[in-house]
Design an enzyme around this catalytic site. Sequence first.
Site, PDB file in Angstrom:
ATOM      1  N   ASP A 364       0.835  -1.188   0.000  1.00 21.17           N
ATOM      2  CA  ASP A 364       0.000   0.000   0.000  1.00 21.17           C
ATOM      3  C   ASP A 364       0.880   1.252   0.000  1.00 21.17           C
ATOM      4  O   ASP A 364       1.839   1.353   0.770  1.00 21.17           O
ATOM      5  CB  ASP A 364      -0.887  -0.032   1.243  1.00 21.17           C
ATOM      6  CG  ASP A 364      -1.816   1.155   1.338  1.00 21.17           C
ATOM      7  OD1 ASP A 364      -2.717   1.267   0.500  1.00 21.17           O
ATOM      8  OD2 ASP A 364      -1.636   1.975   2.269  1.00 21.17           O
ATOM      9  N   GLU A 400       1.795  -0.451  -5.042  1.00 26.99           N
ATOM     10  CA  GLU A 400       0.859   0.621  -5.374  1.00 26.99           C
ATOM     11  C   GLU A 400       1.751   1.848  -5.555  1.00 26.99           C
ATOM     12  O   GLU A 400       2.218   2.432  -4.566  1.00 26.99           O
ATOM     13  CB  GLU A 400      -0.157   0.841  -4.250  1.00 26.99           C
ATOM     14  CG  GLU A 400      -1.176   1.893  -4.609  1.00 26.99           C
ATOM     15  CD  GLU A 400      -2.148   2.192  -3.479  1.00 26.99           C
ATOM     16  OE1 GLU A 400      -3.324   2.456  -3.773  1.00 26.99           O
ATOM     17  OE2 GLU A 400      -1.731   2.171  -2.298  1.00 26.99           O
TER      18      GLU A 400
END
Length: 724
Positions: A364, A400
Amino acid sequence: MSGARRAAPPAPPVWPGASTPLGARFRVGPDGVAGTNFALWAAGAEGVRLCLFDERGRETQAPLTELTHEIWHGFVPGVMPGQRYGYRVEGRWDPWTGARWNPAKLLLDPYARAVDGEFRLPPEVYGHVRDWPEQHVADTVRDDRDSAPFVPKGVVVHDDDDWSDDRRPKTPWADSVIYELHVRGFTKSHPGVPEELRGTYAGLAHPAAVEHLVKLGVTAVELLPVHQFAHEDHLLRRGLRNHWGYNSIGYFAPHAGYAASGTTGQQVGEFKRMVRALHAAGIEVILDVVYNHTAEAGELGPTLSLKGIDNRGYYRLQHDARRYADYTGCGNTLHVVQPQVLRLITDSLRYWVTEMGVDGFRFDLAAALARSMHDVDMLSPFLAVIAQDPVLRRVKLIAEPWDIGSGGYQVGAFPPLWTEWNDRYRDTVRDFWRHALPDVREMGYRLSGSSDLYAWGGRRPYASVNFVTAHDGFTLRDLVSYERKHNEANGEDNRDGTDDNRSWNCGAEGETGDERVRALRRRQLRNLLTTLLLSTGVPMLVAGDELGRTQRGNNNAYCQDNEISWLDWSLLQDPAWRPLFDLTSRLIALRHRHPVLRRRAFFSGRAHSADGLRDLAWFTPRGAEMTEGDWYAPAATLGMYLSGRDIPGRDERGAPVLDDSFLAVLHAGERPTGFRLPGPPWAERYEVVVDTSREDQAEAPGTVHPAGTEITVPARSVLLLRAG
């Protein structure tokens, strides 16, 4: 004496023990005495007290007096697996310099393997006086109330599992099909999973849940965060919870809320059994991990673990050290350049691979991890350590590739070891099917592996994780049913969630009884799924998109632990939606059978033989190869020819890889169009394999057209034809 307060149990003996490994490790100590070694890095602390809790919650404190290389440690004989514990750390309270030690606050061990209890957020768990009248200086006033009754405890876990009976699938990147799911949301309403197992690791391991994944044909599940996490105060105040889990506080502990078997260490074994069950079905396990920030938020956030252990060591602080550098939008950012923080992250990653059996990670806001002192740096310590680590460099690594800080958007920039979520693919495919692209140039790049982003440094087409939807945003059904977000249930006056959805409601906002609109929406879903699964790169589906799952227009359902987020399994029996699952599974099976659809190298676009046949060619509806001018002209139709004769590389026995050739025709126009099928050397005839204008895709259409024929491509549809 009746009513008298019971005295605290006497402090246990603490032997010197060892400074490594960090955390609580049960072992046999000197003279064959069983016990647990405790080790905690707290560089600036003035003292550390180990706190042990019995089954009634009574606390026993034992100072750790040994200090080696900034690590406080000690061996406590007689402490067995199942023991609950925490730390109190002493030091200066000086928020102006970033020092926030407060021994009144019980702290979770960053290396705890299991966590018992759930975080509540009453005023007592804050290191500062939360309700201080002058809020602009509230974080500077120390709160001396005891937080122990209100916070969960770490649990000593004994783990001697060697994984000798486990067989990892080890699916090559090019052959992978990823399925993003939420452990709780996927199983909470599954009728085939026993009620007591729904919403748990054991529920996901149940044969009924695994059977769906196998029938669908996916090769990996990407689990939304399963590290122990906490719920934010603003959600608890509104009677909501953090459903997604992007608020980690324990990087070694499986989230206890997803365990059916217990929370005093049983969750560890349950997680492992889930991994084994998925591996036995040929499915890899990828974890979505949140190492960029923690649940302690900014200076006004709670003191749960790292903030009270060594605030200045664990977090990036601003020049004004009272404040936190925030590249994540969550109040704080871990200081990954700091060696012990980097050690925490890499120790955690290795633990999940070697001891919990997982096969990879999706990071993330990975750009926040790649920052050196301020700027994103592809030579940063984090990326350098991962690249040389003998365990981590061999697992699947997905970035990401952005954060919210300056220069944080880094799509296409991560080094060759990494794959990336490709949001350029998402946006382009959405725009094409709502007929919002000025031309088809961008679509050509995205269909063929995004060479404009990834054809450098030895990277391959599978560096691109292609997706149309993810957990964050509309579901696929909502993408064709809503033009505006409808997040009222989140309690934030619909301000949360993105407004840039690139969606089209097909003529009516939300659910409708108009069958023409409903039929068009189902066709658009077939178009989007077919495009995704025919594109070069690694496709990622979101759980439930193959069923037509809706979140009722909520594009930010992070706090909806209810039917909005849970899969509606009745859709699988609904005659209107079952064909969507059948098409998706057939497309995945087609992809698995045909290496031309999962290439390991970029297309060259050049002829490799005298007849002029190229590995990739693009055609206009006239049946002519596209010219430079065609790429810049307004268009709603694109023909893509994939040659199975010119696939680079060889199979495992060294033989050339040969496959069928295919012509894919994508037409986003609102009216049917003619398309002339290219003649030799491309093909003599074409057989229709997929036609998304058809509701029922259980069987291939099978129609054969001679080359040179002008066929009619239905409005808003994809035709996939096998060239012969």
